[in-house]
Design an enzyme around this catalytic site. Structure first.
Site, PDB file in Angstrom:
ATOM      1  N   MET A 250     -10.882  -0.605  -5.451  1.00 50.82           N
ATOM      2  CA  MET A 250     -10.950  -0.384  -4.011  1.00 50.82           C
ATOM      3  C   MET A 250      -9.535  -0.402  -3.443  1.00 50.82           C
ATOM      4  O   MET A 250      -8.571  -0.772  -4.136  1.00 50.82           O
ATOM      5  CB  MET A 250     -11.828  -1.441  -3.337  1.00 50.82           C
ATOM      6  CG  MET A 250     -11.352  -2.864  -3.519  1.00 50.82           C
ATOM      7  SD  MET A 250     -12.538  -4.103  -2.897  1.00 50.82           S
ATOM      8  CE  MET A 250     -12.549  -3.710  -1.140  1.00 50.82           C
ATOM      9  N   CYS A 251      -9.401   0.020  -2.179  1.00 49.30           N
ATOM     10  CA  CYS A 251      -8.091   0.048  -1.532  1.00 49.30           C
ATOM     11  C   CYS A 251      -8.323   0.019  -0.026  1.00 49.30           C
ATOM     12  O   CYS A 251      -9.207  -0.695   0.444  1.00 49.30           O
ATOM     13  CB  CYS A 251      -7.293   1.281  -1.970  1.00 49.30           C
ATOM     14  SG  CYS A 251      -8.134   2.841  -1.636  1.00 49.30           S
ATOM     15  N   GLY A 252      -7.574   0.815   0.745  1.00 51.10           N
ATOM     16  CA  GLY A 252      -7.775   0.864   2.180  1.00 51.10           C
ATOM     17  C   GLY A 252      -8.896   1.796   2.589  1.00 51.10           C
ATOM     18  O   GLY A 252      -9.804   1.419   3.326  1.00 51.10           O
TER      19      GLY A 252
END
Length: 298
Positions: A250-252
């Site tokens: 996951m990330c932003g």
């Protein structure tokens, strides 16, 4: 869990592929350049000015779910087919995905094509290195869109490649479940710990329970080329990645998480499968309760 791997291609290997391609085999380059909203660069203007030969521009901000309030959620199958048809891409094409930074948004585009069942997808590693080699480029704005539309008809969506908010919450809410996965967060360490603010106003920083910090920059060198195998294995092992254990990235907004997926794929640490949380932190921080947002580096 999806075990489809993103395949890296050096500039030299790409030129070899082009030079030895049969007359009936199409190799199509796809420029997936995208920049953060605070970056003044214009990817469309750059594409018209300079690109790999026989390129199409994939609009990360445009080819998405238009009904979602989150930035880059995957489009529906029909919307994807319609968008790719306008690009003149065919199901049998070998696609070489790149972005002008080197490896930033292009892994997301490669993952998107794979998720919708495109078989021959390669990731150029990377465009700045290609420029250093002085290989051929196109510059004419008139030819940037000089392709015919196609009838792209994917009938496949790999539901095992992507996770929803509900699935993520179900996993991270229970220690016994989250311990079955390696959960990696590609954002900067300060955003992960909650010490630094998120770039989107009003969004809490921090991380999901059980997640581990692996900023995407750690798997790239100073030229945004993926690390070589020995360096990559060391970085992934230090982050707690195990070759046989399922991984969630996951990330932003679901873009740079795909850099971690490509990194994991590049050294065969994807035997347990890799899934992308599509909504990533932008969705999670807005929907998860405060008890599911962790501060610090626990």
């Amino acid at each position: 869990m999806s075990k489809r791997a993103i395949q890296l291609l050096t500039p030299l290997a790409y030129r070899g592929m082009v030079s030895t391609a049969r007359a009936d085999s199409r190799i199509v380059a796809v420029d997936g350049s995208w920049y953060m909203p605070n970056n003044p660069r214009d990817p469309v203007a750059e594409f018209k000015n300079e690109r790999l030969p026989n390129s199409r521009f994939f609009d990360v901000d445009g080819i998405k779910d238009p009904q979602s309030s989150y930035p880059h959620m995957l489009p529906s199958l029909s919307d994807f087919n319609a968008a790719v048809s306008k690009l003149g891409i065919q199901k049998t094409d070998k696609l070489v995905i790149y972005d002008k930074v080197g490896n930033f948004s292009s892994p997301r585009v490669a993952w998107t094509f794979q998720t919708f069942g495109h078989e021959n997808v390669f990731l150029l590693n990377n465009y700045p290195k290609y420029l250093e080699c002085a290989y051929p480029l196109e510059h004419s704005a008139e030819t940037a869109e000089s392709h015919n539309s196609s009838q792209y008809e994917s009938t496949e969506f790999d539901k095992n490649a992507v996770l929803s908010f509900e699935q993520v919450v179900d996993i991270v809410s229970t220690k016994s479940k989250r311990d079955q996965y390696t959960i990696l967060d590609a954002r900067s360490f300060g955003r992960f710990t909650g010490d630094d603010p998120e770039p989107r106003p009003g969004l809490s920083s921090g991380h999901a329970p059980g997640a581990k910090s692996l900023p995407f920059s750690k798997v790239l060198d100073d030229n945004n080329v993926f690390l070589d195998q020995s360096q990559m294995i060391e970085v992934l092992k230090n982050a707690g990645v195990e070759p046989e254990k399922p991984v969630i990235v996951m990330c932003g907004t679901g873009v740079t998480a795909c850099i971690l997926k490509a990194a994991i794929d590049s050294v065969g640490f994807n035997k347990g499968g890799v899934q992308v949380y599509d909504g990533s932190w932008t969705e999670y921080a807005q929907r998860a309760g405060s008890d599911l947002i962790v501060k610090g580096n626990d």
